[in-house]
Write a protein that holds these residues in place. Structure first.
Motif, PDB file in Angstrom:
ATOM      1  N   GLY A 231       3.936   5.684  -5.430  1.00  0.00           N
ATOM      2  CA  GLY A 231       3.612   5.582  -6.854  1.00  0.00           C
ATOM      3  C   GLY A 231       4.394   4.519  -7.603  1.00  0.00           C
TER       4      GLY A 231
ATOM      5  N   ASP B 144       7.399  15.692  -7.730  1.00  0.00           N
ATOM      6  CA  ASP B 144       7.337  14.529  -6.848  1.00  0.00           C
ATOM      7  C   ASP B 144       7.354  14.928  -5.376  1.00  0.00           C
TER       8      ASP B 144
ATOM      9  N   ASN C 294       0.689   2.951  -3.488  1.00  0.00           N
ATOM     10  CA  ASN C 294      -0.290   4.041  -3.431  1.00  0.00           C
ATOM     11  C   ASN C 294       0.274   5.364  -2.942  1.00  0.00           C
ATOM     12  N   THR C 295       1.329   5.339  -2.147  1.00  0.00           N
ATOM     13  CA  THR C 295       1.913   6.583  -1.652  1.00  0.00           C
ATOM     14  C   THR C 295       3.094   7.026  -2.509  1.00  0.00           C
TER      15      THR C 295
ATOM     16  N   ASP D  62       0.828  -1.207   0.000  1.00  0.00           N
ATOM     17  CA  ASP D  62       0.000   0.000   0.000  1.00  0.00           C
ATOM     18  C   ASP D  62       0.863   1.259   0.000  1.00  0.00           C
ATOM     19  N   PHE D  63       1.885   1.300   0.842  1.00  0.00           N
ATOM     20  CA  PHE D  63       2.740   2.481   0.905  1.00  0.00           C
ATOM     21  C   PHE D  63       3.527   2.671  -0.386  1.00  0.00           C
TER      22      PHE D  63
ATOM     23  N   GLN E 128       3.847  16.014  -4.508  1.00  0.00           N
ATOM     24  CA  GLN E 128       2.939  14.861  -4.472  1.00  0.00           C
ATOM     25  C   GLN E 128       3.145  14.036  -3.208  1.00  0.00           C
ATOM     26  N   LEU E 129       4.386  13.821  -2.828  1.00  0.00           N
ATOM     27  CA  LEU E 129       4.658  13.041  -1.622  1.00  0.00           C
ATOM     28  C   LEU E 129       4.184  13.776  -0.370  1.00  0.00           C
TER      29      LEU E 129
ATOM     30  N   ALA F  62       1.691  15.841  -0.230  1.00  0.00           N
ATOM     31  CA  ALA F  62       0.230  15.762  -0.258  1.00  0.00           C
ATOM     32  C   ALA F  62      -0.274  14.399   0.204  1.00  0.00           C
ATOM     33  N   LYS F  63       0.547  13.372   0.039  1.00  0.00           N
ATOM     34  CA  LYS F  63       0.166  12.023   0.465  1.00  0.00           C
ATOM     35  C   LYS F  63       0.613  11.706   1.883  1.00  0.00           C
ATOM     36  N   GLY F  64       1.146  12.712   2.588  1.00  0.00           N
ATOM     37  CA  GLY F  64       1.492  12.543   3.996  1.00  0.00           C
ATOM     38  C   GLY F  64       2.883  12.023   4.278  1.00  0.00           C
ATOM     39  N   VAL F  65       3.759  11.995   3.270  1.00  0.00           N
ATOM     40  CA  VAL F  65       5.125  11.529   3.499  1.00  0.00           C
ATOM     41  C   VAL F  65       5.858  12.551   4.362  1.00  0.00           C
TER      42      VAL F  65
END
Length: 135
Positions: free
Chosen positions: A27, A90, A24-25, A20-21, A93-94, A96-99
Motif C-alpha cells: 500500500g 494493517d 499494490n501489496t 507491484d509489491f 490487510q497484509l 489477506a494480500k498473501g504477505v
C-alpha cells in the motif's frame, strides 16, 4: 544542525515486480519512476502513505555481486520497520494480500509487533508503537 534520512536503497531483482509489491501489496505510494538513459536504469522511489518522510529507493541489481544480496541485505536480521497507527488493521490487510509473517504478533513494552517478509525475503517489522516508543 537539521538532518534526516531521505532514502534507503533496497536492492531488487526487477523494478516492475518490486513496484507491484510495494504499491499494490504493502500500500505504499509510488513517488517517482524516472528512466535514466545515461546509466540505463530507473530512479524508482516508494514510501508508505502517511506523514513520514523517509522513502525507499528500489535499486535494481546491476552486477552478480549485487544480485547475491537481494533479499538478504542484513544477513537475516530485520531490516526495515514499518510503523502503523493501527496494527491489527494493517496486519489483517497484509495477510489477506498473501504477505508471509515469520513471527506472529506479540505485545512488547514498546508496542505491538510482527515480522514479515517482502517479496525478496527481507525481514520487516510491522509495528504500532506505544506512547513510550524507544529511540
Amino acid at each position: 544542525m537539521n538532518q534526516s534520512l531521505a532514502h534507503i536503497a533496497l536492492v531488487v531483482r526487477d523494478y516492475d515486480e518490486a513496484i507491484d509489491f510495494y504499491v499494490n501489496t504493502l500500500g505504499f505510494e509510488l513517488v517517482t519512476d524516472t528512466y535514466q538513459p545515461e546509466q540505463d536504469k530507473r530512479w524508482v522511489v516508494v514510501r508508505p502513505k502517511g506523514t513520514g518522510t523517509c522513502s525507499i529507493l528500489l535499486a535494481r541489481a546491476a552486477t552478480p555481486h549485487q544480485e547475491s544480496y537481494i533479499g538478504d541485505q542484513t544477513g537475516g536480521r530485520v531490516f526495515l520497520f514499518l510503523s502503523t497507527d493501527d496494527f491489527w488493521r494493517d496486519y489483517k490487510q497484509l495477510l489477506a494480500k498473501g504477505v508471509t509473517f515469520e513471527r506472529e504478533p506479540k505485545q512488547a513494552d514498546y508496542g505491538t509487533v510482527a515480522v514479515f517478509r517482502d517479496l525478496y525475503g527481507n525481514l520487516w517489522d510491522l509495528i504500532e508503537f506505544t506512547s513510550d516508543r524507544p529511540e
